[in-house]
Scaffold this motif. Structure first.
Motif, mmCIF file in Angstrom:
data_model
loop_
_atom_site.group_PDB
_atom_site.id
_atom_site.type_symbol
_atom_site.label_atom_id
_atom_site.label_comp_id
_atom_site.label_asym_id
_atom_site.label_seq_id
_atom_site.Cartn_x
_atom_site.Cartn_y
_atom_site.Cartn_z
ATOM 1 N N CYS A 1 11.937 14.581 -61.464
ATOM 2 C CA CYS A 1 12.976 14.609 -60.442
ATOM 3 C C CYS A 1 12.332 14.267 -59.100
ATOM 4 C CB CYS A 1 13.655 15.976 -60.384
ATOM 5 S SG CYS A 1 12.540 17.332 -59.957
ATOM 6 N N LEU B 1 6.639 16.011 -62.886
ATOM 7 C CA LEU B 1 8.052 16.268 -62.648
ATOM 8 C C LEU B 1 8.910 15.031 -62.890
ATOM 9 C CD1 LEU B 1 7.774 18.425 -59.416
ATOM 10 C CD2 LEU B 1 8.296 19.234 -61.717
ATOM 11 N N ALA C 1 16.699 20.544 -62.189
ATOM 12 C CA ALA C 1 16.642 20.410 -60.730
ATOM 13 C C ALA C 1 16.633 18.946 -60.328
ATOM 14 C CB ALA C 1 15.393 21.108 -60.193
ATOM 15 N N ILE D 1 6.144 25.255 -62.692
ATOM 16 C CA ILE D 1 7.105 24.482 -61.905
ATOM 17 C C ILE D 1 7.780 23.423 -62.762
ATOM 18 C CG2 ILE D 1 7.378 22.944 -59.917
ATOM 19 C CD1 ILE D 1 4.982 24.452 -58.638
ATOM 20 N N ASP D 2 6.999 22.760 -63.599
ATOM 21 C CA ASP D 2 7.568 21.746 -64.498
ATOM 22 C C ASP D 2 8.563 22.382 -65.458
ATOM 23 O OD1 ASP D 2 7.895 19.318 -65.926
ATOM 24 O OD2 ASP D 2 6.355 19.920 -67.362
ATOM 25 N N SER E 1 11.742 23.588 -63.527
ATOM 26 C CA SER E 1 12.558 22.475 -63.028
ATOM 27 C C SER E 1 13.359 21.838 -64.160
ATOM 28 C CB SER E 1 11.667 21.429 -62.347
ATOM 29 O OG SER E 1 10.865 20.739 -63.284
ATOM 30 N N GLN E 2 12.764 21.769 -65.345
ATOM 31 C CA GLN E 2 13.487 21.227 -66.494
ATOM 32 C C GLN E 2 14.598 22.175 -66.935
ATOM 33 O OE1 GLN E 2 11.378 19.276 -69.738
ATOM 34 N NE2 GLN E 2 9.490 19.303 -68.540
ATOM 35 N N VAL F 1 12.449 19.050 -56.199
ATOM 36 C CA VAL F 1 11.455 20.127 -56.081
ATOM 37 C C VAL F 1 10.775 19.976 -54.722
ATOM 38 C CG1 VAL F 1 9.237 21.008 -56.918
ATOM 39 C CG2 VAL F 1 11.032 20.397 -58.552
ATOM 40 N N LEU G 1 14.690 23.286 -56.251
ATOM 41 C CA LEU G 1 13.667 24.265 -56.608
ATOM 42 C C LEU G 1 12.554 24.243 -55.560
ATOM 43 C CD1 LEU G 1 12.611 26.330 -58.692
ATOM 44 C CD2 LEU G 1 11.446 24.425 -59.836
ATOM 45 N N ASN H 1 20.758 21.695 -58.250
ATOM 46 C CA ASN H 1 19.738 22.703 -57.979
ATOM 47 C C ASN H 1 18.521 22.130 -57.260
ATOM 48 O OD1 ASN H 1 21.095 24.906 -59.309
ATOM 49 N ND2 ASN H 1 20.580 23.917 -61.255
#
Length: 309
Positions: free
Chosen positions: A293, A291, A262, A253-254, A257-258, A265, A157, A155
């Motif tokens: 990632c 983040l 993802a 967003i955090d 994404s979790q 990002v 994001l 994924n």
């Protein structure tokens, strides 16, 4: 023409583990890009050796550069390069971020890929001053690599701001989404869009008791959902891959994404510089800090680096 044909990888001179180079190879396998492995080195002690002439100092600098070139060639030689062209460039420069941006401008690199550091005890990512300078001043996209894998059918994001009617925000939304779609085709991933919106301001509910905060939030949510649906449709992104949630961008967003696990990002950065950057900060930087990632940061259309001559 395929994007990412000219990749600049910032090599970490403190370790043999070069995750940014591995990520660049992973990307270049799909795009057939040329990779430049770049190292900026500097030792202040060589510059302060007053007993040596300028010619002797230059010889010492070249010796250090040659040693680092051999080290870098050994690292590349030990990696699976899939037949890709990997150039090397080692230079002497006392400000790494300036050296990187100068390379991007002069060599017209499509993207900069740089690894991040992790605190051994806290297991959190540490961003160096070079990272922040690149986010603010590098004209090309900057990919900050963490330790998250890029699995097939993973994924991506894309964090956008559909609630604004400003042309700059709309242009950046388009650029971020376009980049996400393009990358998803390259690495065979799924694109998700996320947008956050602020809840009812606390001072309004205090100062105006009759204010209906629930109705206000419902109205804001509806407005953002409609704008998101309209934006996603332009890129043929299905509604189920769009998310609109109340809260601060860094929290939303955090969280999302979790939830998606993802691997990447993508977001925009306005590129503030100087005192205003230190004073005001940047939403993108607050997000990136949290983040777990990889993060791809994009500048607005027409952005000109303050380091461009």
């Amino acid at each position: 023409m395929e994007k990412y044909q000219n990749i600049l990888v910032v090599i970490d001179p403190t370790t043999h583990e070069q995750k940014a180079l591995k990520r660049a190879i992973e990307l270049a396998v799909h795009t057939k890009a040329v990779i430049t492995a770049f190292v900026s080195i500097f030792d202040f002690s060589y510059e302060m050796t007053t007993m040596l002439s300028s010619e002797e100092r230059e010889v010492m600098r070249k010796s250090v550069i040659n040693d680092r070139e051999v080290w870098l060639d050994d690292i590349i030689g030990a990696m699976e390069t899939h037949g890709l062209t990997i150039k090397t460039n080692v230079i002497w420069h006392n400000r790494p971020f300036e050296a990187i941006v100068e390379q991007v401008i002069s060599k017209q690199h499509d993207i900069v890929i740089k690894g991040t550091h992790q605190h051994d005890k806290l297991k959190s990512v540490i961003f160096t001053p070079t990272d922040w300078h690149l986010l603010r001043k590098c004209p090309s996209p900057v990919l900050l690599v963490k330790d998250h894998q890029w699995p097939k059918n993973g994924n991506i994001l894309a964090a956008i701001n559909v609630g604004s009617d400003e042309s700059e925000h709309q242009s950046l939304n388009h650029k971020i989404t376009e980049e996400a779609v393009n990358l998803s085709k390259i690495i065979q991933a799924n694109v998700h869009l996320v947008n956050s919106f602020p809840g009812t301001p606390v001072n309004i509910t205090i100062e105006i008791p009759e204010f209906n905060s629930s109705q206000y939030n419902d109205s804001m949510l509806q407005h953002h959902k409609e704008a998101m649906t309209e934006h996603a449709a332009k890129f043929e992104i299905p509604p189920e891959n769009t998310l609109v949630e109340e809260g601060l961008p860094e929290d939303v967003i955090d969280r999302v994404s979790q939830r998606l696990d993802a691997e990447l990002v993508i977001l925009g950065t306005v590129g503030r510089t100087g005192f205003s950057a230190a004073l005001i900060g940047n939403t993108a930087e607050h997000v990136i800090d949290r983040l777990n990632c990889d993060v791809l940061a994009l500048k607005p259309q027409g952005y000109v680096s303050p380091l461009a001559s």
